[in-house]
Structure formats: C-alpha cells, structure tokens
Design a protein around this motif. Structure first.
Motif, PDB file in Angstrom:
ATOM      1  N   LYS A  66       3.387 -51.720   4.705  1.00 47.31           N
ATOM      2  CA  LYS A  66       4.165 -52.797   4.080  1.00 47.31           C
ATOM      3  C   LYS A  66       3.984 -54.083   4.861  1.00 47.31           C
ATOM      4  O   LYS A  66       4.110 -54.108   6.083  1.00 47.31           O
ATOM      5  CB  LYS A  66       5.639 -52.394   4.053  1.00 47.31           C
ATOM      6  N   ALA A  77       7.165 -52.387  -0.662  1.00 47.08           N
ATOM      7  CA  ALA A  77       6.851 -51.032  -0.214  1.00 47.08           C
ATOM      8  C   ALA A  77       5.404 -51.017   0.243  1.00 47.08           C
ATOM      9  O   ALA A  77       4.633 -51.940  -0.069  1.00 47.08           O
ATOM     10  CB  ALA A  77       7.072 -50.032  -1.357  1.00 47.08           C
ATOM     11  N   TYR A 101       7.312 -49.539  -9.944  1.00 53.43           N
ATOM     12  CA  TYR A 101       5.968 -49.501  -9.382  1.00 53.43           C
ATOM     13  C   TYR A 101       5.142 -50.645  -9.944  1.00 53.43           C
ATOM     14  O   TYR A 101       5.398 -51.143 -11.037  1.00 53.43           O
ATOM     15  CB  TYR A 101       5.275 -48.153  -9.656  1.00 53.43           C
ATOM     16  N   SER A 142       1.853 -49.731  -5.440  1.00 52.48           N
ATOM     17  CA  SER A 142       2.992 -49.803  -4.541  1.00 52.48           C
ATOM     18  C   SER A 142       4.212 -49.404  -5.361  1.00 52.48           C
ATOM     19  O   SER A 142       4.353 -49.830  -6.512  1.00 52.48           O
ATOM     20  CB  SER A 142       3.152 -51.232  -3.988  1.00 52.48           C
ATOM     21  N   SER A 143       5.092 -48.576  -4.787  1.00 50.83           N
ATOM     22  CA  SER A 143       6.172 -48.043  -5.620  1.00 50.83           C
ATOM     23  C   SER A 143       7.375 -47.607  -4.810  1.00 50.83           C
ATOM     24  O   SER A 143       7.301 -47.418  -3.591  1.00 50.83           O
ATOM     25  CB  SER A 143       5.660 -46.832  -6.420  1.00 50.83           C
ATOM     26  N   THR A 144       8.479 -47.456  -5.524  1.00 48.70           N
ATOM     27  CA  THR A 144       9.675 -46.819  -4.988  1.00 48.70           C
ATOM     28  C   THR A 144      10.307 -46.016  -6.114  1.00 48.70           C
ATOM     29  O   THR A 144      10.404 -46.502  -7.247  1.00 48.70           O
ATOM     30  CB  THR A 144      10.686 -47.841  -4.440  1.00 48.70           C
ATOM     31  N   SER A 200      18.179 -42.011  -3.679  1.00 47.31           N
ATOM     32  CA  SER A 200      18.429 -41.804  -2.249  1.00 47.31           C
ATOM     33  C   SER A 200      17.363 -40.974  -1.554  1.00 47.31           C
ATOM     34  O   SER A 200      17.587 -40.469  -0.461  1.00 47.31           O
ATOM     35  CB  SER A 200      19.793 -41.122  -2.071  1.00 47.31           C
ATOM     36  N   PRO A 251      14.566 -40.236   0.861  1.00 51.38           N
ATOM     37  CA  PRO A 251      14.086 -40.957   2.048  1.00 51.38           C
ATOM     38  C   PRO A 251      12.654 -41.458   1.867  1.00 51.38           C
ATOM     39  O   PRO A 251      11.802 -40.757   1.316  1.00 51.38           O
ATOM     40  CB  PRO A 251      14.167 -39.903   3.162  1.00 51.38           C
ATOM     41  N   THR A 252      12.414 -42.674   2.331  1.00 54.06           N
ATOM     42  CA  THR A 252      11.101 -43.294   2.153  1.00 54.06           C
ATOM     43  C   THR A 252       9.982 -42.458   2.748  1.00 54.06           C
ATOM     44  O   THR A 252       8.900 -42.328   2.162  1.00 54.06           O
ATOM     45  CB  THR A 252      11.092 -44.695   2.788  1.00 54.06           C
ATOM     46  N   PHE A 253      10.212 -41.846   3.928  1.00 49.27           N
ATOM     47  CA  PHE A 253       9.126 -41.105   4.583  1.00 49.27           C
ATOM     48  C   PHE A 253       8.713 -39.885   3.763  1.00 49.27           C
ATOM     49  O   PHE A 253       7.545 -39.493   3.771  1.00 49.27           O
ATOM     50  CB  PHE A 253       9.537 -40.700   6.007  1.00 49.27           C
ATOM     51  N   VAL A 296       8.799 -39.755   0.420  1.00 52.46           N
ATOM     52  CA  VAL A 296       8.025 -40.298  -0.691  1.00 52.46           C
ATOM     53  C   VAL A 296       6.620 -40.658  -0.242  1.00 52.46           C
ATOM     54  O   VAL A 296       5.618 -40.293  -0.878  1.00 52.46           O
ATOM     55  CB  VAL A 296       8.724 -41.542  -1.277  1.00 52.46           C
ATOM     56  N   GLU A 297       6.536 -41.360   0.891  1.00 55.52           N
ATOM     57  CA  GLU A 297       5.248 -41.885   1.344  1.00 55.52           C
ATOM     58  C   GLU A 297       4.235 -40.793   1.668  1.00 55.52           C
ATOM     59  O   GLU A 297       3.042 -40.951   1.414  1.00 55.52           O
ATOM     60  CB  GLU A 297       5.454 -42.784   2.564  1.00 55.52           C
TER      61      GLU A 297
END
Length: 235
Positions: free
Chosen positions: A52, A58, A170, A191-193, A197, A199-201, A203-204
């Motif tokens: 990022k 993101a 996204y 790039s997306s979310t 809730s 956790p980002t880690f 997803v990534e």
C-alpha cells in the motif's frame, strides 16, 4: 488538478471522471506491474504484489499469463472478458452467485453489482462497480478493461437493485494484448477490501492464489462452451 488514480475509494455516479482519465490511470498501474515484487507462479500464472502506497486504500496484486491459440485467441478472450463481463464471470468464478446490470451509461461504460457468497462464517459480499472497456484495433491489438467501485447511495432507485450483504470494494485493470510470438497476454492488477471485520492479513495472504486460480477457471469454462472448439478450428 491531480491525475485520477485507481483506488478502492468508491465514486458517486455523478463524479465519474472522463473515460480517457480512467484508461490512463489503468495504463499507469498495468505498466508499473513489471517493477512490483514477484510472487509465486501458480499453475503457470505469474503473480506480483505492491505494498500500500500513499493514496492507495489497500495493497495491490497482479497476475500475468500467456495463452496459445489452442487455449484462447485474442478475439475469444476479448469476447468473454470485455463483453458481458460480469455475467461471464459468474459462470467461472464460483463465489459469484448473482450479477445485475445497474445502469448502461454508454456502449463502453456500465455499472454492475456482483453478489458473492463464501463458506461460513463469512457473510455474503456485494461489490458494485463501473466497468469501462476500450479496444485498440491497431496491430498488435490491445484491449483494456477497468473496474472502479461505485457508491449508489445518492440514487435510492438504483440502490434498490443491489443485493443485501456486506459492502466490499475493489478496483482492477486488465489488459489483453497480442504478442509477437502469436500468443495472447492477459494481465490483471487489482486492489480490494472485502469490508466487514475480516483481518487484513488474512485477506492479503489469499489474494495471489485467488486471482491466479481465475485463469484456469476461465479456461476450463471457456473450453466447455459448445462453440469454443468449432471457433478455434476455423481460425
């Protein structure tokens, strides 16, 4: 005025930039992929990632694959990835259960909402995007497909067309390009979310595998189409 950049920040229908600005933003992202960190190759699909940066909502991920005519030609890829894109994605991406055309803005711009479901305990997700397509007919041919998150809250009638679910966002840029050796390149950066809730880690760490798997999923679906073999034999 600053340059328009692709991010996961949603746009209002009334604030969509010019098509040229959107395509230039997509080109900048796609051209930059070669300088990103090289990730794993998954089933012959190369993956890349970029942390990022300022202005990003993101991190970014990308994949690149090359295809011989026996798999899919430039025309065949373009016809399935740029025409009725969301409807076709529903056929080869298992998580997409429903897609709805929200608004056809022009022959090259349309707004779609996509409804995804996942194994419990993850709730369904809703992604609403503007899709922009552009084809360069000069040889070697190249086509660009851009997706940008859209917020429909300012138009209640259109917002009613969205499914119920957690709102994800996204943005993506795809390029289909003829190569000198007769193959066709398929490059995609996103790039997306997922929202909610998660956790980002978590997803990534799954993005690279997820986007890479879309390629064999597409090819398997495409090869199963009744006319695919016939079209290829007539090339």
């Amino acid at each position: 005025m600053s340059e328009f950049a692709l991010t996961i920040t949603p746009l209002d229908l009334g604030s969509i930039p010019s098509e040229d600005a959107i395509l230039q933003a997509a080109q900048r992202i796609l051209d930059s992929v070669q300088s990103w960190h090289v990730g794993k190759a998954i089933r012959g699909v190369k993956t890349f990632n970029r942390p990022k940066q300022a202005g990003d909502g993101a991190p970014w991920h990308a994949r690149r694959s090359e295809h011989v005519a026996e798999e899919a030609t430039f025309d065949e890829l373009w016809s399935k990835l740029a025409v009725n894109k969301a409807e076709n994605e529903k056929e080869f991406i298992p998580e997409i259960k429903k897609v709805t055309l929200i608004k056809q803005i022009s022959p090259t711009q349309s707004v779609w909402t996509l409804y995804y479901t996942f194994p419990p305990p993850v709730s369904p997700r809703v992604f609403t995007v503007l899709q922009v397509v552009h084809l360069e007919e000069t040889s070697p041919r190249s086509g660009t497909i851009v997706s940008i998150p859209i917020d429909l809250s300012s138009d209640q009638e259109l917002a009613k067309l969205e499914e119920k679910g957690v709102r994800g966002r996204y943005t993506s840029a795809e390029r289909i390009r003829e190569l000198e050796d007769g193959k066709t390149e398929w490059l995609m950066a996103t790039s997306s979310t997922p929202g909610g809730s998660i956790p980002t880690f978590i997803v990534e760490r799954s993005v690279a595998s997820s986007i890479a798997q879309d390629v064999p999923h597409f090819l398997k679906w495409f090869q199963s189409l009744p006319k695919a073999a016939e079209v290829q034999s007539n090339q």
